[in-house]
Structures are given as C-alpha cells and as structure tokens.
Design an enzyme around this catalytic site. Sequence first.
Site, PDB file in Angstrom:
ATOM      1  N   ASN A 161      37.294 -13.572  -7.179  1.00  0.00           N
ATOM      2  CA  ASN A 161      36.518 -14.609  -6.492  1.00  0.00           C
ATOM      3  C   ASN A 161      36.991 -14.632  -5.043  1.00  0.00           C
ATOM      4  O   ASN A 161      38.077 -15.107  -4.753  1.00  0.00           O
ATOM      5  CB  ASN A 161      36.783 -15.950  -7.199  1.00  0.00           C
ATOM      6  CG  ASN A 161      36.194 -17.130  -6.460  1.00  0.00           C
ATOM      7  OD1 ASN A 161      35.409 -16.972  -5.523  1.00  0.00           O
ATOM      8  ND2 ASN A 161      36.575 -18.337  -6.895  1.00  0.00           N
ATOM      9  N   TRP A 162      36.156 -14.102  -4.169  1.00  0.00           N
ATOM     10  CA  TRP A 162      36.564 -14.004  -2.753  1.00  0.00           C
ATOM     11  C   TRP A 162      36.471 -15.344  -2.027  1.00  0.00           C
ATOM     12  O   TRP A 162      36.887 -15.454  -0.876  1.00  0.00           O
ATOM     13  CB  TRP A 162      35.721 -12.943  -2.032  1.00  0.00           C
ATOM     14  CG  TRP A 162      36.154 -11.536  -2.312  1.00  0.00           C
ATOM     15  CD1 TRP A 162      37.115 -11.128  -3.206  1.00  0.00           C
ATOM     16  CD2 TRP A 162      35.656 -10.342  -1.690  1.00  0.00           C
ATOM     17  NE1 TRP A 162      37.232  -9.747  -3.181  1.00  0.00           N
ATOM     18  CE2 TRP A 162      36.355  -9.249  -2.257  1.00  0.00           C
ATOM     19  CE3 TRP A 162      34.692 -10.088  -0.715  1.00  0.00           C
ATOM     20  CZ2 TRP A 162      36.113  -7.926  -1.872  1.00  0.00           C
ATOM     21  CZ3 TRP A 162      34.445  -8.768  -0.331  1.00  0.00           C
ATOM     22  CH2 TRP A 162      35.153  -7.709  -0.907  1.00  0.00           C
ATOM     23  N   LYS A 163      35.853 -16.343  -2.682  1.00  0.00           N
ATOM     24  CA  LYS A 163      35.691 -17.665  -2.060  1.00  0.00           C
ATOM     25  C   LYS A 163      35.046 -17.507  -0.664  1.00  0.00           C
ATOM     26  O   LYS A 163      34.224 -16.608  -0.486  1.00  0.00           O
ATOM     27  CB  LYS A 163      37.044 -18.395  -2.017  1.00  0.00           C
ATOM     28  CG  LYS A 163      37.698 -18.431  -3.405  1.00  0.00           C
ATOM     29  CD  LYS A 163      38.869 -19.357  -3.507  1.00  0.00           C
ATOM     30  CE  LYS A 163      39.427 -19.302  -4.919  1.00  0.00           C
ATOM     31  NZ  LYS A 163      40.553 -20.215  -5.136  1.00  0.00           N
ATOM     32  N   HIS A 206      33.633 -24.110 -10.757  1.00  0.00           N
ATOM     33  CA  HIS A 206      34.965 -23.894 -10.189  1.00  0.00           C
ATOM     34  C   HIS A 206      35.518 -25.233  -9.697  1.00  0.00           C
ATOM     35  O   HIS A 206      34.759 -26.064  -9.174  1.00  0.00           O
ATOM     36  CB  HIS A 206      34.888 -22.888  -9.042  1.00  0.00           C
ATOM     37  CG  HIS A 206      36.241 -22.438  -8.579  1.00  0.00           C
ATOM     38  ND1 HIS A 206      37.036 -23.217  -7.773  1.00  0.00           N
ATOM     39  CD2 HIS A 206      36.944 -21.312  -8.840  1.00  0.00           C
ATOM     40  CE1 HIS A 206      38.176 -22.589  -7.559  1.00  0.00           C
ATOM     41  NE2 HIS A 206      38.152 -21.423  -8.194  1.00  0.00           N
ATOM     42  N   GLU A 209      37.018 -26.048  -7.133  1.00  0.00           N
ATOM     43  CA  GLU A 209      36.734 -26.335  -5.719  1.00  0.00           C
ATOM     44  C   GLU A 209      35.319 -26.889  -5.559  1.00  0.00           C
ATOM     45  O   GLU A 209      35.078 -27.720  -4.683  1.00  0.00           O
ATOM     46  CB  GLU A 209      36.970 -25.069  -4.875  1.00  0.00           C
ATOM     47  CG  GLU A 209      38.466 -24.793  -4.742  1.00  0.00           C
ATOM     48  CD  GLU A 209      38.848 -23.334  -4.548  1.00  0.00           C
ATOM     49  OE1 GLU A 209      37.978 -22.515  -4.203  1.00  0.00           O
ATOM     50  OE2 GLU A 209      40.034 -23.019  -4.770  1.00  0.00           O
ATOM     51  N   GLU A 220      41.418 -22.596 -15.486  1.00  0.00           N
ATOM     52  CA  GLU A 220      42.127 -22.554 -14.211  1.00  0.00           C
ATOM     53  C   GLU A 220      42.764 -23.913 -13.934  1.00  0.00           C
ATOM     54  O   GLU A 220      42.076 -24.839 -13.466  1.00  0.00           O
ATOM     55  CB  GLU A 220      41.154 -22.230 -13.074  1.00  0.00           C
ATOM     56  CG  GLU A 220      40.462 -20.896 -13.218  1.00  0.00           C
ATOM     57  CD  GLU A 220      40.000 -20.362 -11.878  1.00  0.00           C
ATOM     58  OE1 GLU A 220      40.415 -19.258 -11.526  1.00  0.00           O
ATOM     59  OE2 GLU A 220      39.254 -21.061 -11.168  1.00  0.00           O
ATOM     60  N   GLY A 232      45.896 -20.979  -5.909  1.00  0.00           N
ATOM     61  CA  GLY A 232      46.323 -20.747  -4.531  1.00  0.00           C
ATOM     62  C   GLY A 232      47.712 -21.266  -4.202  1.00  0.00           C
ATOM     63  O   GLY A 232      48.090 -21.334  -3.030  1.00  0.00           O
ATOM     64  N   SER A 258      46.688 -18.215  -9.333  1.00  0.00           N
ATOM     65  CA  SER A 258      47.866 -17.471  -8.854  1.00  0.00           C
ATOM     66  C   SER A 258      48.190 -16.242  -9.702  1.00  0.00           C
ATOM     67  O   SER A 258      49.363 -15.894  -9.872  1.00  0.00           O
ATOM     68  CB  SER A 258      49.080 -18.397  -8.739  1.00  0.00           C
ATOM     69  OG  SER A 258      48.834 -19.400  -7.764  1.00  0.00           O
ATOM     70  N   GLY A 287      43.034 -15.195  -4.323  1.00  0.00           N
ATOM     71  CA  GLY A 287      43.705 -14.520  -3.217  1.00  0.00           C
ATOM     72  C   GLY A 287      44.007 -13.045  -3.445  1.00  0.00           C
ATOM     73  O   GLY A 287      43.778 -12.213  -2.556  1.00  0.00           O
TER      74      GLY A 287
HETATM   75  P1  PGA Z   1      44.028 -17.883  -6.795  1.00  0.00           P
HETATM   76  O1  PGA Z   1      42.576 -18.516  -7.103  1.00  0.00           O
HETATM   77  O2  PGA Z   1      44.119 -16.607  -7.577  1.00  0.00           O
HETATM   78  O3  PGA Z   1      44.023 -17.667  -5.321  1.00  0.00           O
HETATM   79  O4  PGA Z   1      45.036 -18.887  -7.264  1.00  0.00           O
HETATM   80  C1  PGA Z   1      42.049 -18.469  -8.395  1.00  0.00           C
HETATM   81  C2  PGA Z   1      40.668 -19.061  -8.425  1.00  0.00           C
HETATM   82  O5  PGA Z   1      40.456 -20.114  -7.806  1.00  0.00           O
HETATM   83  O6  PGA Z   1      39.760 -18.508  -9.077  1.00  0.00           O
END
Ligand code: PGA
Length: 253
Positions: free
Chosen positions: A11-13, A98, A100, A168, A174, A214, A236
């Site tokens: 997931n490049w966000k 997600h 976010e 998650e 992150g 992470s 990330g």
């Molecule tokens: P992260 O993000 O690997 O940067 O912790 C995971 C995600 O939000 O899918």
Amino acid sequence: MAKPTPLVAGNWKMNGLNTALAEIEALSGLLGGKDTPACDVMICPPATLLSRLADAADGSSIAVGGQDCHQNVSGAHTGDISAQMLKDAGASAVIVGHSERRADHGESDKTVHDKAVAAWDAGLKAIICVGETESQRDAGETIQVVEGQLAGSIPEGATADNMVVAYEPVWAIGTGRTPTADDVAAVHAAMRAALEARFGAETGGSVALLYGGSVKPGNAVELMGVANVNGALVGGASLKAADFDGIIDAYRG
Ligand code: PGA
C-alpha cells in the site's frame, strides 16, 4: 478444504510520482530472477499512477489494486473514485476500511461494507481492513473490536475469491512496533472462527487473512509464520522494490 492463497500487498498510500514506476520494473525483475514465491503479489499505488503502473506490471506476476473506492458507481462526488474506475484503470482489487480512511474520513463499518459491495459489483476483490487502537488494546478490547468490525464491514456473499481480510493494529502502522506472534495468533484465530461461524467452514477457512503494521524484511518470516496469517499488507516497506521483495522472501522455499 481449499487453503487460503497467501497475498503480499503493498500500500503506497499518498506516495509515488512518475519516477516510482522504476520500482515496479525493479520488483518485476526481482520476482522474475528468483524462485517463484508461494504467494500472490500486489501493489496498490495512488490513483494517479494506477493505469501507468498496470501497464508497467503487464506481463509480470504483479497485480494492481486501488487504495479506496466510493460506495457509489458514479455521480456528484468531487475528488472521489469509483470501483468501476479502478477496474477500468487496471486494478483487480481495492483496499477498503484502512484505519487511515476510518480515522481521517470518519468511515464507519457501514461505509466500509457499502464500499466492499461496490468493489464486488465492479468485479474487484475487496481487501477489508480491521484493527484496534492502542487504547482499545490497553483496555483488553482487541478481540471484541475486531469481531465487531468484521461483522459490520463484511457484506453477505463474501468468498475467498472476492475478499481478503487484513488485521492491522492501528498502533503498529508506521511505528516500527508490532504485536507479539502470540498476540497476532490470538486475533487471527478469532477472525478465522468468526468467518467460519458466519460463512461456513469451507469459505471461512479459505479466506486469506493478512497481517499489516510495520512488516519489514527482518520480521516477515516470524509474522508470516503465525497460524492463520496468510500474507501481509505492507506500507512503508513496499515503496522500495528490494525491501518489498525481502518480505516476499518469507514465501520462497
Ligand atoms: P506500515 O503500514 O507497513 O507502514 O506500518 C501498513 C499499512 O498501513 O497498511
């Protein structure tokens, strides 16, 4: 009974300009130059890159997904993107729910549910995300929160072909922090049991359950080795082909 097909999805966000397409070429080269992993591989770029990334990934084993979709097919929703548009641009899946999106855009389980239905109507697989906040974990509510999110976010008609679930923990995204293998095992066992109870042993037993938060090359083998973990949703560490491939290594003999 069919076993879940593992998936490692990136997931490049809100990251990635035109130059990021070089990472797809690099990833494609890494995938082609090593043993074929026993997992599917997907990248979910920002919408601006989707069709170019789909072209760059054409002929490779990299699938392309969207990061979110609107619940409606079309209409007056400035700035939004429909599942059908993602499909049209070359996506085969879309992430919905997600944390976010749930936090930044106030998305409820019902919204996530409706987005998953929209994904299915467009012929996309829905990657449905759930996970507790740190205060919910501290309060001992993790399993209850995750079960509630699953019940409210997953529509009727879910199958192993049209859905993947990603656990998650919000506090692990992150941050470089991860739950222990035992904690992940407990949540994934509860998710498996909930899906089997609702959709039957065959369907519930064959839906892929991803862990996200992470995930890095250095912890992927341990996390992917946990019972009922069938892949990873990676933020990330999916931005650099070599790191992402280092996670995929967990599925190479
Ligand atoms: P992260 O993000 O690997 O940067 O912790 C995971 C995600 O939000 O899918």
